[in-house]
Motif scaffolding. Structure first.
Motif, PDB file in Angstrom:
ATOM      1  N   SER A  85       0.815  -1.218   0.000  1.00  0.00           N
ATOM      2  CA  SER A  85       0.000   0.000   0.000  1.00  0.00           C
ATOM      3  C   SER A  85       0.850   1.270   0.000  1.00  0.00           C
ATOM      4  O   SER A  85       0.341   2.350  -0.309  1.00  0.00           O
ATOM      5  CB  SER A  85      -0.920   0.003   1.220  1.00  0.00           C
ATOM      6  OG  SER A  85      -0.143   0.035   2.406  1.00  0.00           O
ATOM      7  N   GLY A  86       2.139   1.156   0.352  1.00  0.00           N
ATOM      8  CA  GLY A  86       2.969   2.352   0.408  1.00  0.00           C
ATOM      9  C   GLY A  86       2.676   3.218   1.618  1.00  0.00           C
ATOM     10  O   GLY A  86       3.006   4.390   1.642  1.00  0.00           O
ATOM     11  N   VAL A  87       2.052   2.606   2.622  1.00  0.00           N
ATOM     12  CA  VAL A  87       1.767   3.353   3.852  1.00  0.00           C
ATOM     13  C   VAL A  87       2.893   3.105   4.854  1.00  0.00           C
ATOM     14  O   VAL A  87       3.322   1.976   5.047  1.00  0.00           O
ATOM     15  CB  VAL A  87       0.398   2.933   4.439  1.00  0.00           C
ATOM     16  CG1 VAL A  87       0.209   3.531   5.833  1.00  0.00           C
ATOM     17  CG2 VAL A  87      -0.722   3.380   3.522  1.00  0.00           C
ATOM     18  N   VAL A  88       3.366   4.186   5.457  1.00  0.00           N
ATOM     19  CA  VAL A  88       4.437   4.081   6.436  1.00  0.00           C
ATOM     20  C   VAL A  88       3.834   4.256   7.824  1.00  0.00           C
ATOM     21  O   VAL A  88       3.070   5.187   8.055  1.00  0.00           O
ATOM     22  CB  VAL A  88       5.509   5.166   6.196  1.00  0.00           C
ATOM     23  CG1 VAL A  88       6.648   5.023   7.198  1.00  0.00           C
ATOM     24  CG2 VAL A  88       6.028   5.092   4.773  1.00  0.00           C
ATOM     25  N   THR A  89       4.161   3.322   8.707  1.00  0.00           N
ATOM     26  CA  THR A  89       3.665   3.407  10.089  1.00  0.00           C
ATOM     27  C   THR A  89       4.824   3.749  11.006  1.00  0.00           C
ATOM     28  O   THR A  89       5.878   3.125  10.953  1.00  0.00           O
ATOM     29  CB  THR A  89       3.032   2.078  10.515  1.00  0.00           C
ATOM     30  OG1 THR A  89       2.058   1.713   9.527  1.00  0.00           O
ATOM     31  CG2 THR A  89       2.348   2.209  11.858  1.00  0.00           C
ATOM     32  N   VAL A  90       4.608   4.764  11.811  1.00  0.00           N
ATOM     33  CA  VAL A  90       5.677   5.274  12.671  1.00  0.00           C
ATOM     34  C   VAL A  90       5.189   5.319  14.112  1.00  0.00           C
ATOM     35  O   VAL A  90       4.105   5.833  14.379  1.00  0.00           O
ATOM     36  CB  VAL A  90       6.109   6.688  12.219  1.00  0.00           C
ATOM     37  CG1 VAL A  90       7.129   7.271  13.185  1.00  0.00           C
ATOM     38  CG2 VAL A  90       6.675   6.660  10.815  1.00  0.00           C
ATOM     39  N   SER A  91       5.993   4.748  15.026  1.00  0.00           N
ATOM     40  CA  SER A  91       5.687   4.878  16.447  1.00  0.00           C
ATOM     41  C   SER A  91       6.523   6.003  17.020  1.00  0.00           C
ATOM     42  O   SER A  91       7.686   6.164  16.660  1.00  0.00           O
ATOM     43  CB  SER A  91       6.026   3.593  17.195  1.00  0.00           C
ATOM     44  OG  SER A  91       5.313   2.528  16.643  1.00  0.00           O
ATOM     45  N   ARG A  92       5.923   6.781  17.885  1.00  0.00           N
ATOM     46  CA  ARG A  92       6.661   7.872  18.523  1.00  0.00           C
ATOM     47  C   ARG A  92       6.476   7.772  20.024  1.00  0.00           C
ATOM     48  O   ARG A  92       5.395   7.467  20.505  1.00  0.00           O
ATOM     49  CB  ARG A  92       6.166   9.239  18.077  1.00  0.00           C
ATOM     50  CG  ARG A  92       5.362   9.255  16.828  1.00  0.00           C
ATOM     51  CD  ARG A  92       4.733  10.590  16.507  1.00  0.00           C
ATOM     52  NE  ARG A  92       5.523  11.730  16.891  1.00  0.00           N
ATOM     53  CZ  ARG A  92       5.004  12.753  17.562  1.00  0.00           C
ATOM     54  NH1 ARG A  92       3.758  12.737  17.947  1.00  0.00           N
ATOM     55  NH2 ARG A  92       5.771  13.788  17.862  1.00  0.00           N
ATOM     56  N   GLU A  93       7.546   8.055  20.739  1.00  0.00           N
ATOM     57  CA  GLU A  93       7.456   8.064  22.188  1.00  0.00           C
ATOM     58  C   GLU A  93       6.931   9.414  22.617  1.00  0.00           C
ATOM     59  O   GLU A  93       7.527  10.444  22.329  1.00  0.00           O
ATOM     60  CB  GLU A  93       8.838   7.825  22.796  1.00  0.00           C
ATOM     61  CG  GLU A  93       9.218   6.365  22.810  1.00  0.00           C
ATOM     62  CD  GLU A  93      10.623   6.138  23.333  1.00  0.00           C
ATOM     63  OE1 GLU A  93      11.053   6.899  24.216  1.00  0.00           O
ATOM     64  OE2 GLU A  93      11.283   5.222  22.840  1.00  0.00           O
ATOM     65  N   VAL A  94       5.791   9.396  23.301  1.00  0.00           N
ATOM     66  CA  VAL A  94       5.247  10.643  23.829  1.00  0.00           C
ATOM     67  C   VAL A  94       5.120  10.473  25.337  1.00  0.00           C
ATOM     68  O   VAL A  94       5.334   9.388  25.859  1.00  0.00           O
ATOM     69  CB  VAL A  94       3.873  10.971  23.200  1.00  0.00           C
ATOM     70  CG1 VAL A  94       4.026  11.331  21.749  1.00  0.00           C
ATOM     71  CG2 VAL A  94       2.901   9.814  23.359  1.00  0.00           C
ATOM     72  N   ASP A  95       4.768  11.561  26.017  1.00  0.00           N
ATOM     73  CA  ASP A  95       4.634  11.478  27.472  1.00  0.00           C
ATOM     74  C   ASP A  95       3.677  10.366  27.848  1.00  0.00           C
ATOM     75  O   ASP A  95       2.531  10.355  27.424  1.00  0.00           O
ATOM     76  CB  ASP A  95       4.113  12.810  28.027  1.00  0.00           C
ATOM     77  CG  ASP A  95       5.226  13.834  28.109  1.00  0.00           C
ATOM     78  OD1 ASP A  95       6.391  13.426  27.997  1.00  0.00           O
ATOM     79  OD2 ASP A  95       4.923  15.025  28.260  1.00  0.00           O
ATOM     80  N   GLY A  96       4.143   9.414  28.622  1.00  0.00           N
ATOM     81  CA  GLY A  96       3.276   8.376  29.154  1.00  0.00           C
ATOM     82  C   GLY A  96       2.809   7.344  28.158  1.00  0.00           C
ATOM     83  O   GLY A  96       1.752   6.757  28.330  1.00  0.00           O
ATOM     84  N   GLY A  97       3.541   7.114  27.075  1.00  0.00           N
ATOM     85  CA  GLY A  97       3.118   6.047  26.176  1.00  0.00           C
ATOM     86  C   GLY A  97       3.701   6.161  24.792  1.00  0.00           C
ATOM     87  O   GLY A  97       4.668   6.881  24.563  1.00  0.00           O
TER      88      GLY A  97
END
Lengths: 90, 263
Positions: free
Chosen positions: B165-177
């Motif tokens: 699909s050409g979709v990029v999934t990105v996780s980011r560290e944010v406050d509390g999760g």
């Protein structure tokens, strides 16, 4: 297998490994000189080895040292960054 | 048509992380003479991530291009990035204002240079460090995404690309999760510290990097005005911590506290 050939490829590998470690020593916390002297002594100690199996065993050990030093450098950098940007409680 | 990534990784040459920066004699800049420089740690993570994307799936990544804006010395930094596994590099050469240093670029100027560079190339993904450890702006990636009108995922701690699909999934560290974003290409990703662990360069890779293609362009070639909008009036070090003192009794403590006006 030609017996001489086996040793000469190992010889090449040993020299390459030595150079790689020397290169890594430039950043060593206790200084390049200390690192070089110890590294040199370590290689010199086994300079007389002629058994291919034994040399390969020592090469494995050298690779292990390389990984350890790389890990040391990485942790040093990671910790410095973490202290600077991620530890808010000091 | 299978998904092909053309990745641009902007990098910066900064004072090495292990060195304590000092202010120069005229108190308006950091002393750079005789100081060790290296590739910004966050940029290193960005290059590593691009290389890992290539290694994760054969044929996914078509090219990894490094770009840096700075003095001619930034070429060394680009080479360090090439040794990590990038394909080619471009230096946007910033002219020197005097012998010792070249103009310090502002994030907006860098973002404009990068926009012009990205538009000229056929890139569909930009991976860059979230900030440089010298001026700690943490602005360039966001500005670049805004100028290009691309999606942005900042402070990434995990990146996955869906090849169909050409979709990029990105996780980011944010406050509390952890926050998870997904966006179609084109996309700007900025890297956080925990995204990956950059490899240590092999001597052979440094030799190989010398043969890789590098080119130089000037800001004028890209049609960007890089003049500064801000002027640094002065720099000063934070005040030195004054040492504490020991007291022998409760009365002495109360006396001291009264002295400083705390009670």
């Amino acid at each position: 297998m030609v017996p001489g050939k086996d040793i000469s490829t190992l010889r090449f590998k040993v020299i390459r490994q030595y150079k790689q470690l020397l290169f890594m020593g430039r950043e060593y916390p206790r200084g390049y000189r200390y690192f070089r002297e110890n590294l040199h002594a370590g290689f010199k100690k086994n300079a007389g080895l002629t058994d291919a199996k034994e040399i390969e065993q020592k090469l494995k050990f050298a690779e292990y040292i390389e990984r350890e030093i790389a890990a040391l450098y990485y942790v040093r950098k990671y910790r410095a960054m973490k202290r600077r940007y991620y530890d808010n409680d000091n | 048509m299978p998904l092909r990534l053309n990745i641009v990784v902007p990098v910066k040459r900064v004072i090495d992380f292990a060195i304590k920066p000092r202010i120069n004699a005229s108190k308006n800049a950091i002393e750079t003479k005789g100081v060790k420089f290296s590739l910004n740690p966050f940029c290193e993570i960005a290059v590593e991530e691009a290389v890992r994307l290539r290694e994760s799936s054969k044929g996914l990544v078509e090219s990894i291009t490094l770009v840096s804006a700075g003095s001619a010395k930034s070429l060394d930094t680009l080479r360090a990035g090439l040794a990590l596994g990038a394909d080619k590099a471009t230096l946007i050469e910033i002219p020197a204002i005097d012998d010792s240093k070249s103009l310090e670029l502002e994030p907006l100027a860098v973002a404009k240079l990068l926009r012009a560079f990205v538009q000229k190339s056929n890139a569909n993904l930009v991976i860059m460090g979230k900030q440089a450890i010298d001026d700690d702006s943490n602005q360039t990636g966001q500005m670049l995404a805004g100028l290009l009108n691309w999606s942005q995922a900042t402070n990434a701690s995990k990146v996955t690309v869906d090849e169909t699909s050409g979709v990029v999934t990105v996780s980011r560290e944010v406050d509390g999760g952890t926050e998870t974003l997904s966006a179609p290409l084109p996309l700007v990703i900025t890297t956080d510290l925990r995204l990956n662990t950059p490899r240590y360069t092999k001597l052979q890779d440094i030799m190989k990097a010398k043969k890789k293609k590098t080119e130089k362009v000037s800001p004028e070639d890209l049609g960007v005005d890089i003049s500064s909008r801000l002027e640094i009036l002065s720099l000063s070090e934070p005040p030195k911590r004054t040492g504490g003192g020991k007291v022998n009794s409760v009365d002495a403590l109360i006396g001291k506290l009264k002295e400083t006006g705390a009670i």
